[in-house]
Design a protein around this motif. Structure first.
Motif, PDB file in Angstrom:
ATOM      1  N   GLN A   1      34.320  13.031 -14.683  1.00  0.00           N
ATOM      2  CA  GLN A   1      33.679  14.670 -14.718  1.00  0.00           C
ATOM      3  C   GLN A   1      32.436  14.250 -15.671  1.00  0.00           C
ATOM      4  O   GLN A   1      32.620  13.526 -16.749  1.00  0.00           O
ATOM      5  CB  GLN A   1      34.683  15.206 -15.308  1.00  0.00           C
ATOM      6  N   VAL A   2      31.428  15.053 -15.295  1.00  0.00           N
ATOM      7  CA  VAL A   2      30.381  14.952 -16.202  1.00  0.00           C
ATOM      8  C   VAL A   2      29.887  16.639 -16.403  1.00  0.00           C
ATOM      9  O   VAL A   2      29.811  17.403 -15.465  1.00  0.00           O
ATOM     10  CB  VAL A   2      28.838  14.282 -15.794  1.00  0.00           C
ATOM     11  N   GLN A   3      29.600  16.965 -17.776  1.00  0.00           N
ATOM     12  CA  GLN A   3      29.117  18.368 -18.053  1.00  0.00           C
ATOM     13  C   GLN A   3      27.660  18.093 -18.330  1.00  0.00           C
ATOM     14  O   GLN A   3      27.315  17.144 -19.061  1.00  0.00           O
ATOM     15  CB  GLN A   3      30.021  19.079 -18.957  1.00  0.00           C
ATOM     16  N   LEU A   4      26.814  19.110 -17.957  1.00  0.00           N
ATOM     17  CA  LEU A   4      25.548  19.011 -18.097  1.00  0.00           C
ATOM     18  C   LEU A   4      24.804  20.355 -18.848  1.00  0.00           C
ATOM     19  O   LEU A   4      25.338  21.414 -18.335  1.00  0.00           O
ATOM     20  CB  LEU A   4      24.749  18.799 -17.003  1.00  0.00           C
ATOM     21  N   VAL A   5      24.152  20.157 -19.835  1.00  0.00           N
ATOM     22  CA  VAL A   5      23.658  21.603 -20.552  1.00  0.00           C
ATOM     23  C   VAL A   5      22.241  21.294 -20.490  1.00  0.00           C
ATOM     24  O   VAL A   5      21.632  20.663 -21.314  1.00  0.00           O
ATOM     25  CB  VAL A   5      24.319  21.727 -21.627  1.00  0.00           C
ATOM     26  N   GLU A   6      21.345  22.170 -19.650  1.00  0.00           N
ATOM     27  CA  GLU A   6      19.731  22.125 -19.824  1.00  0.00           C
ATOM     28  C   GLU A   6      19.275  22.943 -21.110  1.00  0.00           C
ATOM     29  O   GLU A   6      20.017  24.097 -21.536  1.00  0.00           O
ATOM     30  CB  GLU A   6      19.164  22.807 -18.576  1.00  0.00           C
ATOM     31  N   GLY A  35      18.716  13.716 -11.938  1.00  0.00           N
ATOM     32  CA  GLY A  35      17.425  14.249 -11.675  1.00  0.00           C
ATOM     33  C   GLY A  35      17.176  15.820 -12.208  1.00  0.00           C
ATOM     34  O   GLY A  35      18.141  16.349 -12.631  1.00  0.00           O
ATOM     35  N   TRP A  36      16.012  16.340 -11.784  1.00  0.00           N
ATOM     36  CA  TRP A  36      15.727  17.443 -12.216  1.00  0.00           C
ATOM     37  C   TRP A  36      15.360  18.300 -10.895  1.00  0.00           C
ATOM     38  O   TRP A  36      14.519  17.763  -9.859  1.00  0.00           O
ATOM     39  CB  TRP A  36      14.545  17.662 -13.065  1.00  0.00           C
ATOM     40  N   PHE A  37      15.969  19.328 -10.556  1.00  0.00           N
ATOM     41  CA  PHE A  37      15.322  20.339  -9.326  1.00  0.00           C
ATOM     42  C   PHE A  37      15.183  21.471  -9.794  1.00  0.00           C
ATOM     43  O   PHE A  37      15.402  21.964 -10.858  1.00  0.00           O
ATOM     44  CB  PHE A  37      16.840  20.305  -8.350  1.00  0.00           C
ATOM     45  N   TYR A  94      16.948  22.833 -12.839  1.00  0.00           N
ATOM     46  CA  TYR A  94      18.406  22.489 -12.863  1.00  0.00           C
ATOM     47  C   TYR A  94      18.557  20.666 -13.179  1.00  0.00           C
ATOM     48  O   TYR A  94      17.707  20.129 -12.347  1.00  0.00           O
ATOM     49  CB  TYR A  94      19.174  22.620 -11.709  1.00  0.00           C
ATOM     50  N   CYS A  95      19.361  20.586 -14.027  1.00  0.00           N
ATOM     51  CA  CYS A  95      19.630  19.003 -13.987  1.00  0.00           C
ATOM     52  C   CYS A  95      20.847  18.630 -13.360  1.00  0.00           C
ATOM     53  O   CYS A  95      21.754  19.459 -13.041  1.00  0.00           O
ATOM     54  CB  CYS A  95      19.859  18.977 -15.554  1.00  0.00           C
ATOM     55  N   ALA A  96      20.724  17.503 -12.653  1.00  0.00           N
ATOM     56  CA  ALA A  96      21.834  16.998 -11.986  1.00  0.00           C
ATOM     57  C   ALA A  96      22.313  15.592 -11.850  1.00  0.00           C
ATOM     58  O   ALA A  96      21.190  15.018 -12.116  1.00  0.00           O
ATOM     59  CB  ALA A  96      21.505  17.608 -10.352  1.00  0.00           C
ATOM     60  N   VAL A  97      23.427  15.297 -11.707  1.00  0.00           N
ATOM     61  CA  VAL A  97      23.717  13.860 -11.764  1.00  0.00           C
ATOM     62  C   VAL A  97      24.787  13.446 -10.634  1.00  0.00           C
ATOM     63  O   VAL A  97      25.464  14.097 -10.151  1.00  0.00           O
ATOM     64  CB  VAL A  97      24.396  13.409 -13.047  1.00  0.00           C
ATOM     65  N   VAL A  98      24.547  12.189 -10.020  1.00  0.00           N
ATOM     66  CA  VAL A  98      25.532  11.575  -9.157  1.00  0.00           C
ATOM     67  C   VAL A  98      25.847  10.247  -9.768  1.00  0.00           C
ATOM     68  O   VAL A  98      24.927   9.490 -10.270  1.00  0.00           O
ATOM     69  CB  VAL A  98      24.745  11.535  -7.897  1.00  0.00           C
ATOM     70  N   PHE A 113      23.669  15.440  -4.786  1.00  0.00           N
ATOM     71  CA  PHE A 113      24.364  15.195  -6.550  1.00  0.00           C
ATOM     72  C   PHE A 113      25.552  15.981  -6.406  1.00  0.00           C
ATOM     73  O   PHE A 113      25.654  16.967  -5.975  1.00  0.00           O
ATOM     74  CB  PHE A 113      23.013  15.579  -7.152  1.00  0.00           C
ATOM     75  N   ASP A 114      26.240  15.227  -7.367  1.00  0.00           N
ATOM     76  CA  ASP A 114      27.652  15.921  -7.689  1.00  0.00           C
ATOM     77  C   ASP A 114      27.826  16.977  -8.791  1.00  0.00           C
ATOM     78  O   ASP A 114      28.630  17.913  -8.663  1.00  0.00           O
ATOM     79  CB  ASP A 114      28.670  14.709  -7.807  1.00  0.00           C
TER      80      ASP A 114
END
Length: 126
Positions: A1-6, A35-37, A94-98, A113-114
């Motif tokens: 699990q990954v949490q992302l905060v922009e 990545g950034w979307f 949005y920031c995203a990661v896979v 991306f997950d």
């Protein structure tokens, strides 16, 4: 699990600059493709820039030479430096990661991306 905060979004005039940050927690992002979307009102989400900070970095054609993506593995943070901003850059970013390395076959495809952040709004006025 990954949490992302922009963070880092805001309102600027055309020609200005902003730096977006994406802090990741829950898992190290060292080798992951990140990545950034962005998504503008009434438009589909589109890939802006991706990197795995190993061998792969890719930009959307419209931002090449203006945007720079970077990753600080020690801080588990992804950045997007945006210069020479244009009104058409206005969108929610949005920031995203896979959890794998980037691949040119899908790197700018949001469906690959997950994990996603909540987004940060960038508004560029003319």
């Amino acid at each position: 699990q990954v949490q992302l905060v922009e963070s880092g979004g805001g309102s600027v005039q055309a020609g200005g600059s902003l730096r977006l940050s994406c802090a990741a927690s829950g898992n190290t992002i060292r080798t992951y493709c990140m990545g950034w979307f962005r998504q503008a009102p009434g438009k589909e989400r589109e890939g802006v820039a991706v990197t795995d900070s190993i061998v792969y970095t890719r930009y959307r054609d419209s931002v090449k030479g203006r945007f720079t993506i970077s990753k600080d593995n020690a801080k588990n943070t992804l950045y997007l430096q945006m210069n020479s901003l244009k009104p058409e850059d206005t969108a929610m970013y949005y920031c995203a990661v896979v959890t794998r390395s980037c691949d040119s076959r899908w790197a700018l495809d949001s469906g690959s991306f997950d994990y996603w952040g909540q987004g940060t709004l960038v508004t560029v006025s003319s």
